[in-house]
Each structure stands twice: as structure tokens, then as C-alpha cells.
Scaffold this active site. Structure first.
Site, PDB file in Angstrom:
ATOM      1  N   ARG A   1     -10.452  44.703 -13.316  1.00  0.00           N
ATOM      2  CA  ARG A   1     -11.456  45.678 -13.082  1.00  0.00           C
ATOM      3  C   ARG A   1     -11.786  46.994 -12.608  1.00  0.00           C
ATOM      4  O   ARG A   1     -12.083  47.959 -12.775  1.00  0.00           O
ATOM      5  CB  ARG A   1     -12.465  44.654 -12.269  1.00  0.00           C
TER       6      ARG A   1
ATOM      7  N   ASN B   1       1.554  91.932  10.138  1.00  0.00           N
ATOM      8  CA  ASN B   1      -0.063  92.152   8.915  1.00  0.00           C
ATOM      9  C   ASN B   1       0.325  92.414   8.047  1.00  0.00           C
ATOM     10  O   ASN B   1       0.831  93.410   7.459  1.00  0.00           O
ATOM     11  CB  ASN B   1      -1.084  93.155  10.057  1.00  0.00           C
TER      12      ASN B   1
ATOM     13  N   LEU C   1       1.708  39.998  -2.324  1.00  0.00           N
ATOM     14  CA  LEU C   1       1.596  39.609  -3.488  1.00  0.00           C
ATOM     15  C   LEU C   1       0.718  41.062  -4.233  1.00  0.00           C
ATOM     16  O   LEU C   1      -0.683  41.457  -3.654  1.00  0.00           O
ATOM     17  CB  LEU C   1       0.836  39.005  -3.606  1.00  0.00           C
ATOM     18  N   ALA C   2       1.398  41.265  -5.059  1.00  0.00           N
ATOM     19  CA  ALA C   2       1.006  42.278  -5.864  1.00  0.00           C
ATOM     20  C   ALA C   2       1.305  42.162  -7.623  1.00  0.00           C
ATOM     21  O   ALA C   2       1.267  43.732  -8.002  1.00  0.00           O
ATOM     22  CB  ALA C   2       1.362  43.707  -5.438  1.00  0.00           C
TER      23      ALA C   2
HETATM   24  C1  UD1 Z   1      -7.559  33.996  -2.907  1.00  0.00           C
HETATM   25  C2  UD1 Z   1      -8.009  32.827  -2.477  1.00  0.00           C
HETATM   26  C3  UD1 Z   1      -9.244  33.122  -1.489  1.00  0.00           C
HETATM   27  C4  UD1 Z   1      -9.467  33.760  -0.570  1.00  0.00           C
HETATM   28  C5  UD1 Z   1      -9.767  35.530  -1.214  1.00  0.00           C
HETATM   29  C6  UD1 Z   1      -9.025  35.823  -0.809  1.00  0.00           C
HETATM   30  C7  UD1 Z   1      -5.861  31.684  -3.344  1.00  0.00           C
HETATM   31  C8  UD1 Z   1      -5.684  30.440  -4.303  1.00  0.00           C
HETATM   32  N1  UD1 Z   1      -7.148  32.153  -3.388  1.00  0.00           N
HETATM   33  O1  UD1 Z   1      -8.683  33.510  -4.180  1.00  0.00           O
HETATM   34  O2  UD1 Z   1      -8.642  31.152  -1.131  1.00  0.00           O
HETATM   35  O3  UD1 Z   1     -10.714  33.903  -0.287  1.00  0.00           O
HETATM   36  O4  UD1 Z   1      -7.893  34.756  -1.960  1.00  0.00           O
HETATM   37  O5  UD1 Z   1      -9.598  37.461  -1.743  1.00  0.00           O
HETATM   38  O6  UD1 Z   1      -5.017  31.524  -2.903  1.00  0.00           O
HETATM   39  N2  UD1 Z   1      -1.644  37.150  -7.295  1.00  0.00           N
HETATM   40  C9  UD1 Z   1      -0.324  37.594  -7.511  1.00  0.00           C
HETATM   41  N3  UD1 Z   1       0.106  35.987  -8.468  1.00  0.00           N
HETATM   42  C10 UD1 Z   1      -0.789  35.308  -8.917  1.00  0.00           C
HETATM   43  C11 UD1 Z   1      -1.866  35.308  -8.327  1.00  0.00           C
HETATM   44  C12 UD1 Z   1      -2.003  36.462  -7.159  1.00  0.00           C
HETATM   45  O7  UD1 Z   1       0.261  38.438  -6.935  1.00  0.00           O
HETATM   46  O8  UD1 Z   1      -0.002  35.125  -9.526  1.00  0.00           O
HETATM   47  C13 UD1 Z   1      -2.085  38.559  -5.679  1.00  0.00           C
HETATM   48  C14 UD1 Z   1      -2.720  39.036  -6.859  1.00  0.00           C
HETATM   49  O9  UD1 Z   1      -2.399  40.618  -6.789  1.00  0.00           O
HETATM   50  C15 UD1 Z   1      -4.113  38.664  -5.612  1.00  0.00           C
HETATM   51  C16 UD1 Z   1      -3.956  38.639  -4.228  1.00  0.00           C
HETATM   52  O10 UD1 Z   1      -2.926  37.108  -4.975  1.00  0.00           O
HETATM   53  O11 UD1 Z   1      -3.633  40.689  -4.805  1.00  0.00           O
HETATM   54  C17 UD1 Z   1      -5.173  37.352  -4.622  1.00  0.00           C
HETATM   55  O12 UD1 Z   1      -4.652  37.183  -5.298  1.00  0.00           O
HETATM   56  P1  UD1 Z   1      -6.458  36.700  -6.789  1.00  0.00           P
HETATM   57  O13 UD1 Z   1      -6.781  35.724  -7.961  1.00  0.00           O
HETATM   58  O14 UD1 Z   1      -7.734  37.677  -6.421  1.00  0.00           O
HETATM   59  O15 UD1 Z   1      -7.220  35.488  -5.436  1.00  0.00           O
HETATM   60  P2  UD1 Z   1      -8.653  34.944  -5.205  1.00  0.00           P
HETATM   61  O16 UD1 Z   1      -8.830  33.862  -6.299  1.00  0.00           O
HETATM   62  O17 UD1 Z   1      -9.246  36.281  -4.880  1.00  0.00           O
END
Ligand code: UD1
Ligand code: CA
Length: 448
Positions: free
Chosen positions: A15, A360, A8-9
Site C-alpha cells: 500500500r 568578518n 519482523l520486517a
Molecule cells: C498482526 C497480528 C494481529 C495484530 C496486528 C497488529 C498476527 C497473526 N496477527 O496482524 O493480532 O493485531 O498484527 O498490527 O501476528 N511479517 C513478516 N513475515 C510474515 C508476515 C508478517 O515479517 O510472514 C511482518 C510484517 O512485515 C509486519 C508484521 O510482521 O511488520 C505484522 O504482519 P501483518 O501481516 O501486517 O500482520 P497483521 O495481519 O496486521
């Protein structure tokens, strides 16, 4: 069993305050997402799918450059981690096996950790979640367990006061059978505090269908995620600390380990000596017993056994330093082979060149490799002696055992054993030096 990987990226990483997508920021010379992909090193990976959103084109191009077999799928709107995984459905069709979900901004999950998760799958767990004991659980999702069983994952925002007291947290890494995972993410809803489709909900949904879930735990350091420049710097520091410790364990002498910076792929042989303040860019190999002296910068270079490089040397991509060769201070080498025992001790630029064994190069030798449009090669034969301040205007060849006089501008090939002199002839004017000085002092009214 073959495993599919979904990374997932799609996150924006606001930030970071960057024009660059977060997952393309680098630690130790390698993009965050590429570190994350490398976590799967011990699994038998079949398909790799990267879910991109913000900066989709740049991330897709970087993934393609990493490995053309990587499939990227777009998630235009970030509706949650569950939604993101669901976007990979088409790319996973017919793949079978297991699927592991990783985050592109979490670079340090160890391959052994994912192998431990795969082992739990083999023991029959339907869903395997990677958890960690958090020093400060903050806003992480909490893992609600009962004995060995994982009952559910509850997001901080949705958690009760008692659930918030749980310190066992969700890293985000999840493994399940591909078909099971796709069915479960399709069943997630967005009726929660964030209005997002949570990947984490699959545990509770799965249990309701009679599927079992377990937790594998890892060190909190492994799950370190990058959300800000401060996190990026912390990740770099963590990487370097580990790389230095590994080098020392492998028998490399680091005089001041905290001042040496490695790349993700630096290879340093046993008994090599690295002096303080050395920086390794990507693609460097330093063989056994070589010495890299202080304040040198190396990238894309190979230093053979017994060679000495620096202090203050710069090795650029394609620098091949042979056995027992010397590259001294204020010397830049690019795309050039320095033969066995050859010496380039001071103040030189050697680019697009082949330097024969035991040749050299005097101080200030320059290969004039660029005519403003194209690059050209310089070939120096073995045991040639290049006088100080020789300009080698490429393409040009100096034969074995040939000599160039200091200050020569070499524009024509020099046959083996010949001496090339190309500089204006010197004439001495008797007494003129003294007379000139007297005249200048007179003029300035400074007397003798
Ligand atoms: C998520 C987890 C949480 C965990 C935490 C660890 C869920 C609902 N929650 O929360 O339990 O403790 O990670 O760091 O999964 N991303 C996508 N598409 C989206 C949303 C997110 O690609 O629609 C990717 C983000 O780029 C990121 C990752 O998924 O790399 C995590 O997403 P983020 O929104 O940061 O999740 P957290 O709220 O941190
Ligand atoms: Ca996060």
C-alpha cells in the site's frame, strides 16, 4: 536478564506504492525499523535479529549501517508472523534469556512500555503480550482474557461475532523466554482463515502446555503502524507534535511550534530561541541561548551558545558555529568552523573552511572549495576582514588580521596583517558617462 530482539520486517508494504521497502521509509529523518529498534532502549539487549523479505538486501544494508552487530535473516516467502519468528531460530541458538518480538513498521513503542513487559516476565508470566484499547478495533487481533489471564489471541478473520466485540487488541509485541518462544512458534500450524502461521497462536498453544500469559497495555498511539503514505504522514505528525512539546517543556522558546520540524536526534538547549519555519535534519545540536531565525535549514550542524543563525541560513553537515558567532541570511556553511564571535552576515558560501575568532566575511564571500575533482580547505585567521565579493580559491590561507579588498580573487596565501588586492585597476574617463547616456538617448529617439 539479557533480552534478544527479533524485528519482523519482511512485509512488502504494497500500500506504500513504493520501490523502497516499507521499513526504510523515514519518520523524522530515521528509518521506521530503526525507530522500532530504539524502543528496546531500556532493555539489556544482547542479540538483535531483523527478519527481512521484500527488499532484503536494502534492509540488510540499512541494518548493518545502523549497527554492524545486527543479524539479518531472510524469510523468502511471507508465510505468517509465526513463521517469521521461526526463521530467527539459528540466530537465537544458545542466546538464552528472553526474546521480544517487534514489528519493523511500528515505530513508536516507548522504551518504558517494553520495560513494563519485562517486569511482568520477572514476576513469572511465561508469555507477555502488549495490548491496547482500540478506538476502532477494525481488523486487529482480539485479546480474549479472563481476569488477569490472557486465554488466547484470535485474529479478526477467525473471530466469532462475540469475539469481534472485544476492544482490547493485539499490538503484535510479544515477550517470552527464548527457548519457550522457539518451541511454541515451531508448534504453530496454518489451519486458519489466512492459511498463515500465526505468532498469536502461541498463547493458546502455551496454555495447553500449562504456561501462563498476561497482557500489558499501552496507549493506542504507541502501536500506530505504517501501512500507507497517509499513515507515514500521520506518524510524522505524531512525532513532531511530541518533539515540539518536549522542546517547550525543556525550556526552548518556539515562537510558532507547529512550523518547526525536528529530527529524531535534534538536541536544543534551554533558552534557545527557534523562530518560525525552521527545519532540523539529522545530527543537529543547538546550545543554550542560541537563536535560530526564521526559514533556516540545519543538518549535521552544531550551533554554540549565544550564536545567531539566519534568517534563511543553511547549515550543512560539519558546520560548527562558535560561541556568539553570526551566520546571516542566504549563507550556506558546510564542513566549516566559524570561530567565536566571527560574522558571516550575508550571501556567502563557506565550505571546507576554518574561520578564526572575530573574523568578518563581507557580503558575497565565496570559498571556491571544489576544483571539479577534489575539495580543498580555506583557512581564515582571527580578526581577518574579508571584503565583499572575495573569492577564496582553495587551498588558501588568509592570515590573522589580514584584509582582502572587495572583489579580490585570492589565489595565494595572505600573510598575517597584509592587505590583498586582486582586481583590475579602475580608470575614470572625465565626462564620458554623461556623453554616453546622451548618445544612447539620441539613438533611441527619447530626447534628454
Ligand atoms: C498482526 C497480528 C494481529 C495484530 C496486528 C497488529 C498476527 C497473526 N496477527 O496482524 O493480532 O493485531 O498484527 O498490527 O501476528 N511479517 C513478516 N513475515 C510474515 C508476515 C508478517 O515479517 O510472514 C511482518 C510484517 O512485515 C509486519 C508484521 O510482521 O511488520 C505484522 O504482519 P501483518 O501481516 O501486517 O500482520 P497483521 O495481519 O496486521
Ligand atoms: Ca499489519
Amino acid at each position: 536478564m539479557a533480552t534478544q530482539l527479533v524485528l519482523l520486517a519482511a512485509g512488502q508494504g504494497t500500500r506504500m506504492k513504493s520501490d523502497r521497502p516499507k521499513v526504510l521509509h523515514e519518520v523524522a529523518g530515521r528509518a521506521l525499523f530503526a525507530h522500532a529498534l530504539a524502543s528496546a532502549g531500556e532493555l539489556d539487549i544482547d542479540r538483535r535479529i531483523v527478519v527481512v523479505g521484500s527488499g532484503a538486501e536494502a534492509v540488510a544494508a540499512a541494518a548493518e549501517a545502523e549497527d554492524p552487530r545486527i543479524v539479518t535473516v531472510e524469510q523468502r516467502e511471507q508465510l505468517g508472523t509465526g513463521h517469521a519468528v521461526a526463521r530467527a531460530r539459528d540466530a537465537l541458538t544458545g542466546a538464552g534469556g528472553d526474546t521480544v518480538v517487534l514489528y519493523g513498521d511500528t515505530p513508536f513503542i516507548r522504551p518504558e512500555t517494553l520495560a513494563a513487559m519485562a517486569a511482568q516476565r520477572e514476576r513469572g508470566a511465561d508469555i507477555v503480550v502488549l495490548g491496547f484499547e482500540a478506538a476502532d478495533p477494525g481488523r486487529y487481533g482480539r485479546l480474549v482474557t479472563e481476569g488477569e489471564a490472557l486465554l488466547k489471541i484470535v485474529e479478526f478473520k477467525d473471530a466469532s461475532t462475540e469475539e469481534r466485540d472485544i476492544t482490547l487488541c493485539n499490538s503484535g509485541v510479544i515477550m517470552a523466554a527464548t527457548e519457550t518462544l522457539l518451541d511454541l512458534v515451531a508448534a504453530t500450524g496454518n489451519d486458519n482463515a489466512s492459511g498463515e502461521y500465526y505468532l498469536t497462536d502461541i498463547v493458546e498453544i502455551g496454555r495447553a502446555q500449562g504456561l501462563g500469559a498476561v497482557v500489558v497495555t499501552c496507549d493506542e498511539a504507541e502501536t500506530l503502524g505504517v501501512n500507507s503514505r497517509a499513515d507515514l504522514a500521520a506518524a510524522e505528525a505524531a512525532f513532531q507534535a511530541r518533539a515540539r512539546a518536549t522542546a517547550l517543556e525543556d525550556g526552548v522558546t518556539l515562537v510558532a511550534p507547529e512550523t518547526v520540524f525536528f529530527s529524531f536526534d535534534t538536541v536544543v538547549g534551554r533558552d534557545a530561541l527557534i523562530e518560525p519555519n525552521v527545519v532540523f535534519g539529522p545530527g543537529v545540536t543547538v546550545e543554550t541561548g542560541a537563536t535560530i531565525r526564521a526559514f533556516s535549514h540545519l543538518e549535521g550542524a552544531h550551533v554554540s551558545a549565544g550564536a545567531i543563525v539566519g534568517p534563511y541560513a543553511r547549515l550543512r553537515p560539519g558546520a560548527e558555529v562558535g560561541n556568539d558567532a553570526r551566520v546571516g541570511n542566504f549563507v550556506e556553511i558546510k564542513n566549516a568552523e566559524i570561530g567565536e564571535g566571527a560574522k558571516v552576515p550575508h550571501l556567502s558560501y563557506v565550505g571546507d573552511a576554518g574561520i578564526g575568532a572575530a573574523a568578518n566575511l563581507g557580503a558575497g564571500t565565496i570559498t571556491c572549495n571544489y576544483d571539479g575533482v577534489s575539495k580543498h580547505r580555506t583557512e581564515i585567521g582571527s580578526r581577518a576582514f574579508i571584503g565583499s565579493n572575495t573569492m577564496l580559491v582553495a587551498p588558501v590561507r588568509v592570515g590573522a588580521g589580514a584584509v582582502t579588498a572587495s572583489g579580490t580573487v585570492v589565489t595565494k596565501d595572505v600573510p598575517d596583517g597584509d592587505l590583498a588586492i586582486g582586481r583590475s585597476e579602475q580608470s575614470n574617463k572625465p565626462g564620458r558617462g554623461r556623453r554616453l547616456m546622451d548618445m544612447l538617448r539620441d539613438r533611441a529617439g527619447k530626447g534628454k
